[in-house]
Design a protein around this motif. Sequence first.
Motif, PDB file in Angstrom:
ATOM      1  N   LEU A 252      35.326  51.570  34.383  1.00 38.13           N
ATOM      2  CA  LEU A 252      35.454  51.896  35.803  1.00 38.13           C
ATOM      3  C   LEU A 252      34.688  53.177  36.101  1.00 38.13           C
ATOM      4  O   LEU A 252      34.649  54.107  35.292  1.00 38.13           O
ATOM      5  CB  LEU A 252      36.924  52.048  36.173  1.00 38.13           C
ATOM      6  N   SER A 253      34.108  53.239  37.282  1.00 38.08           N
ATOM      7  CA  SER A 253      33.214  54.350  37.611  1.00 38.08           C
ATOM      8  C   SER A 253      33.940  55.642  37.930  1.00 38.08           C
ATOM      9  O   SER A 253      33.430  56.727  37.700  1.00 38.08           O
ATOM     10  CB  SER A 253      32.327  53.964  38.802  1.00 38.08           C
TER      11      SER A 253
ATOM     12  N   ALA B 152      29.283  50.042  43.992  1.00 40.28           N
ATOM     13  CA  ALA B 152      28.100  50.882  44.144  1.00 40.28           C
ATOM     14  C   ALA B 152      27.389  51.103  42.806  1.00 40.28           C
ATOM     15  O   ALA B 152      26.169  51.322  42.772  1.00 40.28           O
ATOM     16  CB  ALA B 152      28.482  52.229  44.756  1.00 40.28           C
ATOM     17  N   ALA B 153      28.132  51.038  41.704  1.00 38.63           N
ATOM     18  CA  ALA B 153      27.560  51.296  40.386  1.00 38.63           C
ATOM     19  C   ALA B 153      26.868  50.079  39.779  1.00 38.63           C
ATOM     20  O   ALA B 153      26.243  50.199  38.723  1.00 38.63           O
ATOM     21  CB  ALA B 153      28.655  51.777  39.433  1.00 38.63           C
ATOM     22  N   ARG B 154      26.952  48.917  40.407  1.00 38.62           N
ATOM     23  CA  ARG B 154      26.338  47.730  39.839  1.00 38.62           C
ATOM     24  C   ARG B 154      24.811  47.839  39.873  1.00 38.62           C
ATOM     25  O   ARG B 154      24.229  48.293  40.869  1.00 38.62           O
ATOM     26  CB  ARG B 154      26.789  46.484  40.601  1.00 38.62           C
ATOM     27  N   ASP B 155      24.191  47.392  38.797  1.00 37.88           N
ATOM     28  CA  ASP B 155      22.743  47.464  38.627  1.00 37.88           C
ATOM     29  C   ASP B 155      22.045  46.704  39.761  1.00 37.88           C
ATOM     30  O   ASP B 155      22.258  45.507  39.946  1.00 37.88           O
ATOM     31  CB  ASP B 155      22.381  46.848  37.270  1.00 37.88           C
ATOM     32  N   GLN B 156      21.193  47.409  40.499  1.00 44.43           N
ATOM     33  CA  GLN B 156      20.544  46.822  41.674  1.00 44.43           C
ATOM     34  C   GLN B 156      19.720  45.590  41.313  1.00 44.43           C
ATOM     35  O   GLN B 156      19.732  44.595  42.046  1.00 44.43           O
ATOM     36  CB  GLN B 156      19.659  47.868  42.349  1.00 44.43           C
ATOM     37  N   ALA B 157      19.011  45.630  40.201  1.00 40.53           N
ATOM     38  CA  ALA B 157      18.165  44.498  39.821  1.00 40.53           C
ATOM     39  C   ALA B 157      19.000  43.269  39.490  1.00 40.53           C
ATOM     40  O   ALA B 157      18.649  42.142  39.862  1.00 40.53           O
ATOM     41  CB  ALA B 157      17.285  44.879  38.631  1.00 40.53           C
TER      42      ALA B 157
END
Length: 421
Positions: free
Chosen positions: A128-129, A254-259
């Motif tokens: 968890l972030s 928000a922490a999920r990898d954009q790609a």
Amino acid sequence: MKTLAGALVAAWLASAAAAQVPYGPVETPAPGASLCPDGICQAEALTGVFEALAATEAGRRVVPVHILQIGDSHTAGDRITGKLRAVLQARFGDAGRGVLPPGVPYDGYSPMQVEVTASGWTSTLAPLSGHAGYERAGVGLTGVQSITVAPGAELRLRLDAGPETLTYGVSVCGEGEGRLWMRADDEVWSERFFNEHGRDRSCDSMLINGRPREIVLRPLDDVLKLHDIRLGLAGPGVTVSNLGVVGATLRDLAARDQAVVALQLANWRPTLIVLAYGTNEGFDDGLDGQDYEGLLRGQIERLRQLAPGASLMILGAPDALRNGVVDGCSADRSRAPPPSLAVVRDVQRRVAADMGVAFWDWHGRMGGDCSADRLATRGEPLMRGDRVHFSSTGADWIGGVLSADLMAAYDAWRAGREGTE
């Protein structure tokens, strides 16, 4: 005076008579009063998904209406989303189970409509972030950091019975050099790579003749990394995907990898994205309302950029209670909502109104302040003793309220459209 034998016979007859009384459905409360018309504010923001449902109902749409819910433990449990899935599929058609994490992400994992078992197949949830909020490289919307497997490992998915179909699809997104073998009943799909042609990651699909009963995945190399598995029809109907992580907050999204997120949304093509966060933020006494508002606005903009054709809806944070307070609102006076929960709910409602996003008043529909205690202390509880999570019966009830509100908004939209034609 009754003999012992006579008393035993009388007791047996009484129990037999009681056993003959049929079990009736649990009497559930009516939905609570809402700040929004029939539970949903900015229902006009759902026009895109309503148009897709209307086209499905009229037989004009040939691809599924995909509803994607992302959130915390309320979403992970798949009981609330399971009710929504059942209601929509009964009306518009069953287009399959939807997106699943690639494995068994935690003990007790029990999604609706499919049984998932793993042997030698390990799923790792991303940490968890918290307040750090930094990006988790390689982690997409399922929240799974990686799948590490050894030769001989196996993942099995057994599907519940459903409507027969001409074509059923299984889609897998992954990355790295690992190869994947898959069998759907008697059809085999083998040696798939996810980094072919210079790509770091990709999605691949297998189309199957008819609805499979069982799907088996096996690695052909020491390490295989998968992001998700999607099950569904290639034709019309509704599919509802629930991607929840226990303890998650909006910072985790928000922490999920954009790609990876971009790859997944392009492959899944959601018609409606539902954000169901807020409970865990509400228990954070250090929550900064302004920071949370900026975070929420940023994630809405992000999803609009990555899934421009999708409607958006926020499920406002439900009522939940903290134990160990003095002069609380619960029946025993020892429980009350944490103060930040109202802040979260207010931010969600204001941002939704300002940005043209639909908002479902979960708090109002479950009964408002301290309803978590009232629902937990019923004869058959609709919430668990923690006053945070719903019981199975309660999840079915509140999922039914959400479904009814959504369908009422759809029917009102459809009636308005027909009135102008």
